[in-house]
Design a protein around this motif. Structure first.
Motif, PDB file in Angstrom:
ATOM      1  N   LEU A 148       6.102   9.721   3.241  1.00 34.85           N
ATOM      2  CA  LEU A 148       5.636   8.759   2.209  1.00 34.85           C
ATOM      3  C   LEU A 148       4.082   8.715   1.973  1.00 34.85           C
ATOM      4  CD1 LEU A 148       6.966   6.359   0.496  1.00 34.85           C
ATOM      5  CD2 LEU A 148       6.737   5.057   2.455  1.00 34.85           C
ATOM      6  N   VAL A 149       3.574   8.828   0.894  1.00 32.35           N
ATOM      7  CA  VAL A 149       2.013   8.870   1.027  1.00 32.35           C
ATOM      8  C   VAL A 149       1.625   7.741  -0.192  1.00 32.35           C
ATOM      9  CG1 VAL A 149       1.874  11.164   1.622  1.00 32.35           C
ATOM     10  CG2 VAL A 149       2.118  10.916  -0.691  1.00 32.35           C
ATOM     11  N   GLU A 150       0.554   7.350   0.216  1.00 35.50           N
ATOM     12  CA  GLU A 150      -0.072   6.473  -0.807  1.00 35.50           C
ATOM     13  C   GLU A 150      -0.532   7.101  -2.087  1.00 35.50           C
ATOM     14  OE1 GLU A 150      -3.335   4.362   0.985  1.00 35.50           O
ATOM     15  OE2 GLU A 150      -2.156   3.521   2.656  1.00 35.50           O
ATOM     16  N   ALA A 151      -0.504   6.169  -3.127  1.00 33.33           N
ATOM     17  CA  ALA A 151      -0.850   6.778  -4.623  1.00 33.33           C
ATOM     18  C   ALA A 151      -2.047   7.456  -4.503  1.00 33.33           C
ATOM     19  CB  ALA A 151      -0.739   5.809  -5.724  1.00 33.33           C
ATOM     20  N   SER A 152      -2.149   8.376  -5.548  1.00 38.69           N
ATOM     21  CA  SER A 152      -3.537   9.348  -5.390  1.00 38.69           C
ATOM     22  C   SER A 152      -4.160   9.203  -6.457  1.00 38.69           C
ATOM     23  CB  SER A 152      -2.990  10.824  -5.252  1.00 38.69           C
ATOM     24  OG  SER A 152      -2.193  11.166  -6.311  1.00 38.69           O
ATOM     25  N   GLY A 153      -3.736   8.690  -7.542  1.00 38.56           N
ATOM     26  CA  GLY A 153      -4.283   8.278  -8.699  1.00 38.56           C
ATOM     27  C   GLY A 153      -3.507   9.252  -9.652  1.00 38.56           C
TER      28      GLY A 153
END
Length: 389
Positions: A148-153
């Motif tokens: 689970l990764v944070e939003a990248s744009g």
């Protein structure tokens, strides 16, 4: 599809591509996606050149057209399958089982068993129950853990539904090892339509930190699946696919060990620009005389192929017979009797003022996530037809 040569091209500007030329020269009795298979091959070569030591696993869900799978098999592509149906499709076109990964983290036990019997050796997981299912039905298989990764744009972030946290990922690796599986590595998805390769940096930092923690915990990782995110043109400038892929790989190689296996899963970036939809205006109206916006209703909407207009994340480009004339803002909608079937309202589309019912329009760069999203027949409208040139 019932296409016939028609005196249709005169109403359009000079075609800017083979697809536009084909659509302009034919008439269609329903919305039709026209695919240029040579453009798919060109995109494959462009991405492959930039990805270097990474192996392309085409995300079949983007467009499962037989002609696309057949051509990619011939080119030596690997495949990311989300279901038994997609596995069977790839195998039927000659893909080698070991060139197919079962990348969906939510799988039916019987489908895992089918894949294992077919020779699939690589499975994704992000939960303890999924690890247990794979161990029972695909003993000895390789698994990679989706993070689970944070939003990248990205224009379409893919957080929350898939992936797991650092500590849980390490626990899943231990569980997999204890159950006789091989925890081979990690996967993630930076987000669909990540237009700038620089947006990958923070996400790769997050994944690299988990990789290092796993190595320190004694896991012998050798596989990194960088997922998709490779963009298509929807009106905002993006780098050439070779340049884009090379800049991503520069960042990957700076953070991860030399010699590991790297998988990339382009879907949109491989096939979107290879397709255009031939559509028709059904109605142009105003709700009142002083309404600032016209409503333009097309014969295609959210339920018949344009699902990615949800939240107006993907901004399709339109070609009309009146391009070059005065334009005005339009709310664009589909033909179904569903109030959710509105394509663009928050940011109206500028279309020619002279646009009217019966006008033919082309929707550019629709090769990805259109035919595969099209309903079987909501409201009685037929599914999106597909023609390959």
């Amino acid at each position: 599809m019932n296409a016939t040569i028609a005196d249709f091209s005169a109403s359009f500007p000079v075609a800017s591509s083979r697809i536009e030329g084909f659509i302009a020269a034919h008439s269609f009795d329903r919305p039709t996606l026209v695919l240029d298979i040579e453009r798919v091959e060109a995109q494959y070569h462009g991405l492959n050149a930039g990805l270097g030591n990474a192996t392309i696993h085409y995300a079949v869900k983007a467009n499962p057209a037989d002609a696309i799978i057949d051509r990619l098999v011939d080119l030596g592509s690997h495949f990311d399958a989300a279901s038994r149906g997609e596995i069977e499709l790839c195998l039927s076109h000659g893909a080698h089982p070991q060139a197919i990964s079962f990348g969906n983290t939510v799988k039916r036990p019987s489908d895992i068993a089918f894949a294992h019997r077919a020779g699939i050796t690589m499975f994704a997981a992000d939960a303890a129950e999924e690890i247990a299912k794979i161990a029972e039905h695909a003993p000895g298989a390789e698994v990679y853990i989706r993070l689970l990764v944070e939003a990248s744009g990205a224009d379409w972030p893919l957080t929350r539904k898939f992936g797991t946290t650092r500590d849980t990922a390490l626990a899943l690796m231990a569980q997999a090892r204890d159950l006789g599986l091989r925890p081979a590595g990690l996967s993630f998805h930076v987000g669909s339509q990540t237009r700038d390769p620089a947006m990958w940096g923070d996400t790769l930092d997050q994944v690299a930190a988990v990789w290092q923690a796993a190595v320190e915990a004694g896991f012998d990782l050798d596989l990194l699946n960088i997922g998709g995110g490779f963009p298509a043109f929807y009106g905002e400038a993006i780098p050439h696919p070779t340049v884009y892929a090379a800049r991503v790989m520069e960042q990957v190689n700076a953070r991860f060990p030399e010699g590991i296996r790297i998988m990339a899963e382009p879907g949109r970036g491989l096939v979107a620009e290879a397709g255009m939809i031939a559509a028709e205006v059904l109605l142009v109206s105003k709700k009142s005389e002083d309404d600032l916006h016209r409503w333009v209703y097309l014969d295609i909407g959210k339920f018949s192929g344009l699902a990615e207009t949800m939240d107006e994340a993907i901004r399709y480009q339109f070609v009309t017979p009146h391009d070059g004339e005065a334009t005005g803002p339009c709310i664009l909608a589909g033909p179904s009797c569903d109030s959710a079937d509105v394509l663009y309202e928050k940011r109206p589309v500028a279309l020619p003022v002279s646009l009217k019912s019966g006008d033919k329009v082309m929707i550019r760069n629709c090769g990805a996530y259109t035919s595969s999203y099209s309903s079987v027949g909501f409201n009685g409208f037929p599914p999106l037809d597909v023609v390959v040139i």
